[in-house]
Scaffold this motif. Structure first.
Motif: not given
Length: 636
Positions: A220-230, A242-246
């Protein structure tokens, strides 16, 4: 008999002389253009000869040219501007509509359904003309075999000018996720970790506001540290972002081809501990000489072109461990565990045909026996089109193909034919996913979208890769099919893949966008009751990276008409390169002036889809219209 032969010979000689004379006249006309350099004159001569060759034995020459460039007969009324010129433009438009009705066979679309499912098949580094709809290029025929993509175009809507917001993986995907232009996301490079946690994504709106089950599989090449799916599930402490929710409900994330193959840094031993790497590490394969090795060893050897000595051969590297097949299988896994009775979006992020271009033995064999066109303006790339056939005669290739498994073709890296092998393999994988959705009974409620995150230059003008402002890099295929989608429709105007996010929200019934989103819906161009006369709310399309920005706008251009002249519509692309010359410039481009602050280039992308005829001096009026559309600080 002898007299008849002489007559035929004289006729052929006369025809040849006439053709040479015509070419000389055209070259003389081109030479008289004071603002066109020597390289430009050579290109115009070649282009005229190419145009004549495509019209040979074809009564409908204009229609054939459109077909050769993948345009087909337009049903898009934007192709001819309405004007009070005695009805000439309107009559031409009606003839185009009639040709379109004949080609499609008046097949009615499936009726639209409320809040349909969405299957988004996203390829990585896929250029606009390698889509199965462009059988001819300026350097030769392009013999791709893509039955699934052909069916997508015949049963849905095809966009022939789809532009990415940035021709790099992370920036392009971040723009689509954020619903914002390139300069507004903060993701300027392929690092992908500077995506702001304050930006609400299209996926989150779909999940929370649209009540969709939102799934993603692959790179997906998106932000690495997704809260549920790092991205690196077992290495959370090493991710200092900082964890985020994609906005995903379910997700299986993988890396690209290169990162998967190499050892993780000592400071972060599980940095590459992701599903595909783990699969390769624990899977064993057997080589032709009977050795048992790790699949990761074979995979790395093939990426590096080490051959059988390094562990890459016809039995060790097969589709069983191929990266695109792995993503296909994971996409089916998360699809099968979705909650029933709820609309869904599944985004499948294939890692191919992104370099390293690599094909298995079967894929390499499948593209032999076909002649692949060399790069544009690089005749010295003699072996680039197909390395597995280098040094082989056509007869020797046919012997290898006829021998079957008795003469194994080793896995291959690089070359245009192996880029084609990857795309043809992806065509079959995409079909298998669609067939799986059909088996589930949900295809009749599913919109299927196929596109790419950016293009690939493939050696044109001596440059490979991405990040360039030329059509091969910034323009990608885009096809949409499913319930409520016009069948056999071709939209000729420029559109932004950035607007796929807005399209998905529109289909889901989510009308309120998040703050800062500028994404729009493409539904007006493919909907069941589409009306191309509706004004386009996006007045222009933008793209950029590094030292350049560009805008593309649909504008009238004077051309001789059948009834005394009428304005046709075309796409003009204005490129602004700042501080240094435009990267990968064609040889016909006017040279960059040392010490200058910027360089402006103008192209008609509809008539010149390979950026070979610069128009900035011939059409200063268009330049003046487009310069104010560039971002602030770019050539204005």
């Amino acid at each position: 008999m002898r007299g008849r032969t002489s007559a035929v010979g004289l006729g052929a000689t006369a025809a040849t002389a006439a053709l040479v004379l015509l070419l000389l006249l055209n070259a003389r006309l081109a030479a008289d253009r004071s603002l066109v350099g020597e390289r430009m004159r050579r290109w115009l001569t070649v282009l005229e000869g190419y145009r004549l060759s495509t019209n040979k034995d074809d009564e409908a020459g204009g229609e054939r040219r459109r077909r050769l460039w993948g345009m087909g007969p337009f049903s898009d009324p934007a192709t001819v501007k309405r004007r009070p010129d005695g009805g000439g433009a309107e009559r031409r438009r009606e003839r185009e509509r009639e040709r379109e009705r004949e080609r499609v066979g008046n097949a009615p679309p499936l009726p639209p359904v409320p809040r349909p499912n969405i299957l988004y098949l996203l390829l990585d580094q896929w250029r606009f003309d390698w889509d199965g709809w462009h059988p001819q290029t300026p350097t030769g025929e392009l013999p791709l075999n893509l039955p699934f993509l052909r069916e997508m175009g015949e049963n849905g809507t095809r966009f022939v000018q789809a532009y990415v917001p940035s021709p790099f993986c992370s920036p392009s995907r971040a723009c689509m996720a954020a619903g914002r232009e390139y300069d507004e996301t903060g993701v300027m490079t392929n690092d992908g970790h500077d995506f702001s946690h304050r930006i609400k994504t299209v996926y989150k709106l779909l999940r929370d506001n649209g009540k969709y089950h939102v799934m993603s599989a692959g790179k997906d090449d998106l932000y690495s540290n997704d809260k549920k799916f790092p991205k690196y599930r077992h290495d959370k402490k090493s991710i200092k972002f900082q964890p985020i929710d994609l906005g995903f409900s379910d997700m299986i994330r993988t890396n690209g081809k290169i990162m998967t193959a190499y050892r993780a840094p000592k400071a972060m031993p599980t940095w590459f501990d992701e599903p595909y790497r783990k699969f390769l590490r624990w899977h064993e394969v057997e080589t032709e000489d009977g050795r048992t090795i790790h699949a990761k060893t074979a995979y790395k050897a093939c990426l590096e072109g080490l051959g059988p000595e390094g562990g890459c051969d016809s039995t060790s590297f097969t589709e069983e461990i191929y990266p695109d097949d792995f993503v296909r299988d994971r996409a089916i896994d998360i699809f099968d565990r979705r909650p029933k009775g709820k609309p869904w979006l599944l985004q499948v992020n294939f890692p191919g045909p992104h370099p390293p271009i690599v094909s298995t033995s079967a894929m390499a064999r499948s593209v032999m026996g076909r002649k692949w066109p060399p790069p544009l303006n690089r005749p010295d790339f003699e072996n680039y089109p197909c390395p597995q056939t280098a040094g082989l005669t056509r007869f020797e290739q046919e012997v290898i193909l006829a021998s079957g498994e008795q003469t194994p073709v080793q896995p291959q890296t690089g070359g245009r034919c192996n880029y084609a092998a990857e795309i043809e393999h992806l065509d079959a994988l995409m079909r298998s996913i669609v067939d799986h959705v059909r088996t589930s009974g949900e295809l009749e409620r599913t919109i299927v979208v196929v596109s790419g995150d950016h293009g690939e230059n493939l050696g044109d003008n001596g440059f490979e890769g991405k990040g360039l402002p030329w059509q091969a890099s910034v323009s990608v295929p885009l096809l949409i099919a499913g319930p409520g989608v016009a069948r056999g429709h071709i939209h000729g105007g420029p559109v932004a893949t950035l607007d796929l996010g807005g399209t998905f929200l529109d289909l889901a019934g989510v009308s309120r966008l998040a703050k800062g989103m500028t994404t729009m819906s493409l539904r007006r161009y493919f909907g069941w009751a589409f009306d191309d006369d509706t004004p386009n709310p996006r007045q222009h399309v933008s793209s950029g990276w590094d030292n350049w920005r560009l805008v593309v706008k649909w504008l009238p251009t004077p051309t001789p008409g059948e009834d005394g002249g009428a304005d046709d519509m075309t796409s003009f692309k204005l490129i602004c390169c700042r501080g240094r010359e435009c990267p990968g410039s064609p040889p016909t481009a006017l040279p960059y002036k040392p010490g200058g602050r910027h360089q402006l280039m103008l192209y008609d992308t509809l008539r010149d889809p390979y950026d070979q005829v610069p128009l900035e001096h011939e059409r200063p009026d268009v330049v003046r219209q487009l310069v104010p559309l560039l971002p602030k600080g770019w050539c204005r």
